[in-house]
Design a protein around this motif. Structure first.
Motif, PDB file in Angstrom:
ATOM      1  N   PRO A 195     -40.275  49.052  10.462  1.00  0.00           N
ATOM      2  CA  PRO A 195     -40.319  47.906   9.543  1.00  0.00           C
ATOM      3  C   PRO A 195     -40.187  48.298   8.076  1.00  0.00           C
ATOM      4  O   PRO A 195     -39.566  47.580   7.293  1.00  0.00           O
ATOM      5  CB  PRO A 195     -41.696  47.284   9.833  1.00  0.00           C
ATOM      6  N   ALA A 196     -40.751  49.445   7.692  1.00  0.00           N
ATOM      7  CA  ALA A 196     -40.660  49.905   6.301  1.00  0.00           C
ATOM      8  C   ALA A 196     -39.261  50.413   5.976  1.00  0.00           C
ATOM      9  O   ALA A 196     -38.736  50.168   4.887  1.00  0.00           O
ATOM     10  CB  ALA A 196     -41.696  50.998   6.039  1.00  0.00           C
ATOM     11  N   VAL A 197     -38.645  51.113   6.924  1.00  0.00           N
ATOM     12  CA  VAL A 197     -37.308  51.662   6.696  1.00  0.00           C
ATOM     13  C   VAL A 197     -36.271  50.545   6.610  1.00  0.00           C
ATOM     14  O   VAL A 197     -35.347  50.595   5.791  1.00  0.00           O
ATOM     15  CB  VAL A 197     -36.935  52.656   7.819  1.00  0.00           C
ATOM     16  N   LEU A 198     -36.409  49.512   7.424  1.00  0.00           N
ATOM     17  CA  LEU A 198     -35.433  48.419   7.440  1.00  0.00           C
ATOM     18  C   LEU A 198     -35.334  47.705   6.094  1.00  0.00           C
ATOM     19  O   LEU A 198     -34.302  47.106   5.775  1.00  0.00           O
ATOM     20  CB  LEU A 198     -35.794  47.406   8.529  1.00  0.00           C
ATOM     21  N   LYS A 199     -36.399  47.747   5.305  1.00  0.00           N
ATOM     22  CA  LYS A 199     -36.377  47.077   3.999  1.00  0.00           C
ATOM     23  C   LYS A 199     -35.392  47.729   3.031  1.00  0.00           C
ATOM     24  O   LYS A 199     -35.029  47.138   2.016  1.00  0.00           O
ATOM     25  CB  LYS A 199     -37.784  47.081   3.394  1.00  0.00           C
ATOM     26  N   LEU A 200     -34.958  48.953   3.339  1.00  0.00           N
ATOM     27  CA  LEU A 200     -34.010  49.657   2.479  1.00  0.00           C
ATOM     28  C   LEU A 200     -32.566  49.438   2.909  1.00  0.00           C
ATOM     29  O   LEU A 200     -31.641  49.922   2.242  1.00  0.00           O
ATOM     30  CB  LEU A 200     -34.311  51.163   2.476  1.00  0.00           C
ATOM     31  N   ALA A 201     -32.360  48.740   4.009  1.00  0.00           N
ATOM     32  CA  ALA A 201     -30.999  48.544   4.514  1.00  0.00           C
ATOM     33  C   ALA A 201     -30.192  47.649   3.579  1.00  0.00           C
ATOM     34  O   ALA A 201     -30.709  46.674   3.029  1.00  0.00           O
ATOM     35  CB  ALA A 201     -31.045  47.939   5.910  1.00  0.00           C
ATOM     36  N   CYS A 202     -28.922  47.996   3.405  1.00  0.00           N
ATOM     37  CA  CYS A 202     -28.023  47.215   2.549  1.00  0.00           C
ATOM     38  C   CYS A 202     -27.244  46.209   3.389  1.00  0.00           C
ATOM     39  O   CYS A 202     -26.023  46.054   3.219  1.00  0.00           O
ATOM     40  CB  CYS A 202     -27.051  48.151   1.835  1.00  0.00           C
ATOM     41  N   ALA A 203     -27.910  45.561   4.306  1.00  0.00           N
ATOM     42  CA  ALA A 203     -27.249  44.590   5.182  1.00  0.00           C
ATOM     43  C   ALA A 203     -28.294  43.614   5.701  1.00  0.00           C
ATOM     44  O   ALA A 203     -29.504  43.822   5.536  1.00  0.00           O
ATOM     45  CB  ALA A 203     -26.559  45.307   6.348  1.00  0.00           C
ATOM     46  N   ASP A 204     -27.806  42.566   6.331  1.00  0.00           N
ATOM     47  CA  ASP A 204     -28.687  41.566   6.920  1.00  0.00           C
ATOM     48  C   ASP A 204     -29.421  42.174   8.110  1.00  0.00           C
ATOM     49  O   ASP A 204     -28.800  42.735   9.023  1.00  0.00           O
ATOM     50  CB  ASP A 204     -27.845  40.363   7.370  1.00  0.00           C
ATOM     51  N   THR A 205     -30.752  42.085   8.113  1.00  0.00           N
ATOM     52  CA  THR A 205     -31.554  42.679   9.196  1.00  0.00           C
ATOM     53  C   THR A 205     -32.101  41.626  10.154  1.00  0.00           C
ATOM     54  O   THR A 205     -33.033  41.913  10.909  1.00  0.00           O
ATOM     55  CB  THR A 205     -32.729  43.486   8.601  1.00  0.00           C
ATOM     56  N   SER A 206     -31.529  40.415  10.127  1.00  0.00           N
ATOM     57  CA  SER A 206     -32.040  39.350  11.001  1.00  0.00           C
ATOM     58  C   SER A 206     -31.884  39.718  12.473  1.00  0.00           C
ATOM     59  O   SER A 206     -32.752  39.409  13.295  1.00  0.00           O
ATOM     60  CB  SER A 206     -31.328  38.029  10.711  1.00  0.00           C
TER      61      SER A 206
END
Length: 325
Positions: A195-206
């Motif tokens: 969950p913490a790593v996904l916040k850095l993604a440069c794309a939609d994480t839905s």
């Protein structure tokens, strides 16, 4: 038509390039105050050393004492190994980062940590379900306990739990690493948790949120439902026991398991079954501490404090009679 296709290919190529450009992450941890970090260092060092000692001792006692070679203690030894490994995956690195100026972790190291952490956690939830089934058979079918809980069944339950952990953790991790990470690279956590790593993604994480919810349902609610069903049958059987002492003795064999399951599974449900947009970094760190560090620290205490068999095995190992304690 061809220009649209070229644009999509270029976008995909750029996303992959951005993802591979992040070679390391920075774990922000708990505080930027050096004094606070040193206090936390000694606190977590104590918790970790006790976790290693306590869980290691339980595994050793179950291994060397023949009277503990039963299904219940077989699963308890696996739980202790999982807790020991669970904490070792994150805490030593956290301790180094608390007293070091460098708080980085490589991209590959972050992915490996995510996968191992998830594998151990998912395996543990299914081991909890196996332990509940073991108590159900022991209390509801005491005369057939040895037959129903055969060595083959115990090994099968343990192996299937591990297989589920390995495969489902792979799904979680693959969905996470397929996202582009183009900066910033600061993770507001003390280890690489998805969950913490996904916040850095440069794309939609839905899509990742949906996968996390579905897998969370399968990997948390289904084992919890099996545990609940087992304990409904167990409590029904306990209420039919004539003597009060008999009911207390039967319930005491389950109380430790219920406590540990609650401490581990409830925080995990909050962490992995809510949308990423609703997550608070500080709350996430507290939840992760609870099911990663505190739970592993308390499990040896909970399982051994009121367990006469474990205490007897310990006194036998150190050459002291339990009756004199």
């Amino acid at each position: 038509m061809s220009s649209s296709l070229l644009r999509r290919k270029a976008t995909h190529s750029q996303g992959w390039k951005n993802q591979s450009s992040v070679t390391e992450f920075i774990l922000l941890g708990f505080s930027r105050n050096p004094r606070t970090n040193w206090i936390l260092f000694f606190l977590f060092l104590f918790l970790y050393l006790f976790t290693v000692l306590g869980n290691g001792l339980i595994v050793t006692l179950i291994r060397v004492d023949a009277r503990l070679h039963t299904p219940m203690y077989f699963f308890l030894s696996i739980l202790s190994l999982l807790d020991l490994s669970y904490a070792t995956t994150t805490v030593p690195q956290m301790l180094i980062h608390l007293v070091s100026k460098s708080k980085t972790i490589s991209y590959v190291g972050c992915v490996v940590q995510m996968y191992i952490f998830l594998t151990l956690g998912i395996t543990e939830t299914w081991i909890f379900a196996a332990m509940a089934y073991d108590r159900y058979v022991a209390i509801c079918y005491p005369l057939h306990y040895r037959v129903k809980m055969s060595q083959t069944l115990c090994v099968l339950l343990a192996v299937s739990s591990a297989f589920c952990g390995l495969t489902c953790a792979l799904v979680y991790t693959v969905f996470a690493v397929n996202l582009p990470y183009c900066g910033p690279n600061e993770i507001n956590h003390f280890f690489c948790e998805i969950p913490a790593v996904l916040k850095l993604a440069c794309a939609d994480t839905s899509l990742n949120d949906q996968v996390d919810f579905i897998l969370g349902f399968i990997l948390l609610l289904i084992p919890l439902s099996l545990i609940l069903a087992s304990y409904v049958r167990i409590f029904t059987a306990i209420l039919k026991i004539g003597s009060t002492q008999g009911r207390i003795k039967a319930f005491s064999t389950c109380a430790s398991h219920i406590t540990v399951v609650t401490m581990f599974c409830i925080p995990c449900m909050v962490m992995y079954m809510r949308p990423g947009s609703e997550a608070s970094p500080e709350d996430d760190k507290k939840l992760a501490l609870f099911y990663n560090v505190i739970s592993a620290f308390l499990n040896p205490i909970i399982y051994s404090l009121r367990n006469k068999d474990v205490k007897r095995a310990f006194f036998k190992l150190v050459g002291t009679s339990a009756d004199t304690q």
